[in-house]
Scaffold this motif. Structure first.
Motif, PDB file in Angstrom:
ATOM      1  N   VAL A 124       0.842  -1.395  -0.341  1.00  0.00           N
ATOM      2  CA  VAL A 124       0.117   0.312  -0.137  1.00  0.00           C
ATOM      3  C   VAL A 124       0.674   1.186   0.138  1.00  0.00           C
ATOM      4  CG1 VAL A 124      -1.723   1.610   1.593  1.00  0.00           C
ATOM      5  CG2 VAL A 124      -2.062  -1.488   1.025  1.00  0.00           C
ATOM      6  N   ASN A 125       0.703   2.187  -0.966  1.00  0.00           N
ATOM      7  CA  ASN A 125       0.847   3.863  -0.978  1.00  0.00           C
ATOM      8  C   ASN A 125       0.394   4.902  -0.498  1.00  0.00           C
ATOM      9  OD1 ASN A 125       3.804   2.244  -1.994  1.00  0.00           O
ATOM     10  ND2 ASN A 125       2.706   1.741  -3.740  1.00  0.00           N
ATOM     11  N   PHE A 126       0.513   5.063   0.619  1.00  0.00           N
ATOM     12  CA  PHE A 126      -0.315   6.537   0.985  1.00  0.00           C
ATOM     13  C   PHE A 126      -0.133   8.000   0.315  1.00  0.00           C
ATOM     14  CE2 PHE A 126      -1.768   3.191   3.956  1.00  0.00           C
ATOM     15  CZ  PHE A 126      -2.836   3.444   3.674  1.00  0.00           C
ATOM     16  N   GLU A 127      -1.026   8.677  -0.618  1.00  0.00           N
ATOM     17  CA  GLU A 127      -0.471   9.778  -0.537  1.00  0.00           C
ATOM     18  C   GLU A 127      -1.749  10.794   0.074  1.00  0.00           C
ATOM     19  OE1 GLU A 127      -1.080  13.805  -3.422  1.00  0.00           O
ATOM     20  OE2 GLU A 127      -1.971  11.102  -4.565  1.00  0.00           O
ATOM     21  N   GLY A 128      -0.228  10.897   1.625  1.00  0.00           N
ATOM     22  CA  GLY A 128      -1.293  11.850   2.573  1.00  0.00           C
ATOM     23  C   GLY A 128      -1.303  13.369   2.404  1.00  0.00           C
ATOM     24  N   LEU A 129      -3.044  13.511   2.185  1.00  0.00           N
ATOM     25  CA  LEU A 129      -3.445  14.981   1.610  1.00  0.00           C
ATOM     26  C   LEU A 129      -4.001  15.815   3.197  1.00  0.00           C
ATOM     27  CD1 LEU A 129      -6.516  13.943  -0.381  1.00  0.00           C
ATOM     28  CD2 LEU A 129      -4.253  14.488  -0.981  1.00  0.00           C
ATOM     29  N   GLY A 130      -3.357  15.322   4.459  1.00  0.00           N
ATOM     30  CA  GLY A 130      -3.773  16.498   5.297  1.00  0.00           C
ATOM     31  C   GLY A 130      -4.737  15.141   6.925  1.00  0.00           C
ATOM     32  N   ASN A 131      -3.818  16.455   8.160  1.00  0.00           N
ATOM     33  CA  ASN A 131      -4.759  15.830   9.098  1.00  0.00           C
ATOM     34  C   ASN A 131      -5.653  16.559   9.927  1.00  0.00           C
ATOM     35  OD1 ASN A 131      -1.897  15.898   9.800  1.00  0.00           O
ATOM     36  ND2 ASN A 131      -2.881  15.463  11.599  1.00  0.00           N
ATOM     37  N   THR A 132      -6.382  16.759  11.384  1.00  0.00           N
ATOM     38  CA  THR A 132      -7.029  16.403  11.783  1.00  0.00           C
ATOM     39  C   THR A 132      -7.668  16.061  13.561  1.00  0.00           C
ATOM     40  OG1 THR A 132      -8.634  17.904  12.015  1.00  0.00           O
ATOM     41  CG2 THR A 132      -9.191  16.719  10.713  1.00  0.00           C
ATOM     42  N   GLY A 133      -7.944  16.741  14.105  1.00  0.00           N
ATOM     43  CA  GLY A 133      -8.621  15.992  15.089  1.00  0.00           C
ATOM     44  C   GLY A 133     -10.021  15.896  15.568  1.00  0.00           C
ATOM     45  N   TYR A 134     -10.231  16.742  16.914  1.00  0.00           N
ATOM     46  CA  TYR A 134     -11.308  17.412  17.364  1.00  0.00           C
ATOM     47  C   TYR A 134     -11.464  18.436  17.079  1.00  0.00           C
ATOM     48  CZ  TYR A 134     -14.616  19.220  20.249  1.00  0.00           C
ATOM     49  OH  TYR A 134     -16.181  19.959  20.722  1.00  0.00           O
ATOM     50  N   VAL A 135     -11.917  18.977  16.708  1.00  0.00           N
ATOM     51  CA  VAL A 135     -12.200  20.653  16.239  1.00  0.00           C
ATOM     52  C   VAL A 135     -13.469  21.731  16.991  1.00  0.00           C
ATOM     53  CG1 VAL A 135     -12.204  22.803  14.147  1.00  0.00           C
ATOM     54  CG2 VAL A 135     -11.261  20.593  14.131  1.00  0.00           C
ATOM     55  N   ALA A 136     -13.736  22.502  18.055  1.00  0.00           N
ATOM     56  CA  ALA A 136     -14.633  22.496  18.585  1.00  0.00           C
ATOM     57  C   ALA A 136     -15.408  23.088  16.712  1.00  0.00           C
ATOM     58  CB  ALA A 136     -14.429  23.659  19.160  1.00  0.00           C
ATOM     59  N   GLY A 137     -16.837  23.402  17.453  1.00  0.00           N
ATOM     60  CA  GLY A 137     -17.710  23.902  16.457  1.00  0.00           C
ATOM     61  C   GLY A 137     -19.149  23.326  15.461  1.00  0.00           C
ATOM     62  N   GLY A 138     -18.852  21.961  16.759  1.00  0.00           N
ATOM     63  CA  GLY A 138     -20.068  21.132  15.875  1.00  0.00           C
ATOM     64  C   GLY A 138     -19.336  20.934  14.252  1.00  0.00           C
ATOM     65  N   PRO A 139     -20.633  20.576  13.378  1.00  0.00           N
ATOM     66  CA  PRO A 139     -20.016  20.117  11.956  1.00  0.00           C
ATOM     67  C   PRO A 139     -19.807  20.759  11.085  1.00  0.00           C
ATOM     68  CG  PRO A 139     -22.435  19.405  12.864  1.00  0.00           C
ATOM     69  CD  PRO A 139     -21.425  20.019  13.715  1.00  0.00           C
ATOM     70  N   ALA A 140     -20.530  22.053  11.180  1.00  0.00           N
ATOM     71  CA  ALA A 140     -19.589  23.143  10.609  1.00  0.00           C
ATOM     72  C   ALA A 140     -18.097  23.871  10.291  1.00  0.00           C
ATOM     73  CB  ALA A 140     -20.898  24.378  10.645  1.00  0.00           C
ATOM     74  N   ALA A 141     -18.188  23.582  11.655  1.00  0.00           N
ATOM     75  CA  ALA A 141     -16.545  23.933  12.141  1.00  0.00           C
ATOM     76  C   ALA A 141     -15.600  22.365  11.386  1.00  0.00           C
ATOM     77  CB  ALA A 141     -15.696  24.159  13.798  1.00  0.00           C
ATOM     78  N   TRP A 142     -16.149  21.388  12.112  1.00  0.00           N
ATOM     79  CA  TRP A 142     -15.096  20.408  11.337  1.00  0.00           C
ATOM     80  C   TRP A 142     -15.298  19.746  10.182  1.00  0.00           C
ATOM     81  CZ3 TRP A 142     -14.740  15.768   9.161  1.00  0.00           C
ATOM     82  CH2 TRP A 142     -13.549  14.598   9.111  1.00  0.00           C
ATOM     83  N   LEU A 143     -16.559  20.470   9.914  1.00  0.00           N
ATOM     84  CA  LEU A 143     -16.461  20.400   7.772  1.00  0.00           C
ATOM     85  C   LEU A 143     -15.439  21.064   7.174  1.00  0.00           C
ATOM     86  CD1 LEU A 143     -20.051  18.521   7.676  1.00  0.00           C
ATOM     87  CD2 LEU A 143     -18.095  17.133   7.024  1.00  0.00           C
ATOM     88  N   ALA A 144     -15.340  22.644   7.478  1.00  0.00           N
ATOM     89  CA  ALA A 144     -14.931  24.072   7.012  1.00  0.00           C
ATOM     90  C   ALA A 144     -13.547  22.982   7.042  1.00  0.00           C
ATOM     91  CB  ALA A 144     -15.065  25.019   7.910  1.00  0.00           C
ATOM     92  N   VAL A 145     -12.864  22.696   7.930  1.00  0.00           N
ATOM     93  CA  VAL A 145     -11.198  21.586   8.351  1.00  0.00           C
ATOM     94  C   VAL A 145     -11.133  20.725   7.198  1.00  0.00           C
ATOM     95  CG1 VAL A 145      -9.744  20.937   9.598  1.00  0.00           C
ATOM     96  CG2 VAL A 145     -10.917  23.030  10.682  1.00  0.00           C
ATOM     97  N   ALA A 146     -11.818  20.369   6.728  1.00  0.00           N
ATOM     98  CA  ALA A 146     -12.005  18.790   5.812  1.00  0.00           C
ATOM     99  C   ALA A 146     -12.457  19.257   4.874  1.00  0.00           C
ATOM    100  CB  ALA A 146     -13.328  18.068   6.599  1.00  0.00           C
ATOM    101  N   ASP A 147     -13.370  20.138   4.616  1.00  0.00           N
ATOM    102  CA  ASP A 147     -13.485  20.511   2.859  1.00  0.00           C
ATOM    103  C   ASP A 147     -11.668  21.123   2.477  1.00  0.00           C
ATOM    104  OD1 ASP A 147     -15.972  19.709   2.079  1.00  0.00           O
ATOM    105  OD2 ASP A 147     -16.967  21.545   2.870  1.00  0.00           O
ATOM    106  N   LYS A 148     -11.575  21.783   3.854  1.00  0.00           N
ATOM    107  CA  LYS A 148     -10.170  23.359   3.361  1.00  0.00           C
ATOM    108  C   LYS A 148      -8.792  21.420   2.951  1.00  0.00           C
ATOM    109  CE  LYS A 148      -7.633  26.785   4.939  1.00  0.00           C
ATOM    110  NZ  LYS A 148      -7.675  27.726   5.879  1.00  0.00           N
TER     111      LYS A 148
END
Length: 155
Positions: A124-148
């Protein structure tokens, strides 16, 4: 007439709640094959599901919400890499998860990595795009980070 309307609303609610049922893969090779077929990155959720307070909080506040379910269905293939303390885990799953923890250098939970992956000649060869963890502010805040993360890495 009101009864018919209520019955229709009830069935629409059932159908839409079933449509939001997410598939969390535990076999990374299976997830890679699906991700390549659907041209979607993997969302690798490193969690301690039965002991990690922040993991449980992330689940409740984000990963179990309809907003996340809608977003995930369109954007990623979900992979849960669990490190439980009290829940039984098959030896092959435990081995796979430990290898991925080492490969990604995971030192704390929850950690979510976004990656593209290919299985080439059994490796398996992975191409890392980025990472995150817990983001305060509920789904909208977390999804903004994930989308970015996932949109910032598309060519």
């Amino acid at each position: 007439m009101k009864k018919i309307y209520l019955i229709i609303v009830f069935f629409i609610g059932i159908v839409s709640s079933e449509a939001q049922e997410l598939k969390w893969h535990t076999n990374v090779n299976e997830a890679i094959a699906i991700g390549n077929k659907e041209h979607k990155p993997l969302l690798l959720f490193f969690t301690g599901s039965d002991w990690c307070g922040w993991c449980i909080r992330l689940q409740k506040e984000v990963l179990l919400t309809p907003e996340f379910a809608n977003w995930a269905a369109k954007n990623v293939i979900l992979v849960e890499l669990d490190y439980p303390r009290r829940t039984f885990q098959a030896p092959e799953v435990k081995k796979q998860n430990n290898e991925l923890q080492q490969a990604f250098g995971i030192q704390g939970f929850p950690t979510i990595y976004f990656a593209n992956a290919k299985n080439i000649e059994g490796k398996v060869n992975f191409e890392g795009l980025g990472n995150t963890g817990y983001v305060a502010g509920g789904p909208a805040a977390w999804l903004a980070v994930a989308d970015k993360i996932i949109n910032g890495n598309k060519s």
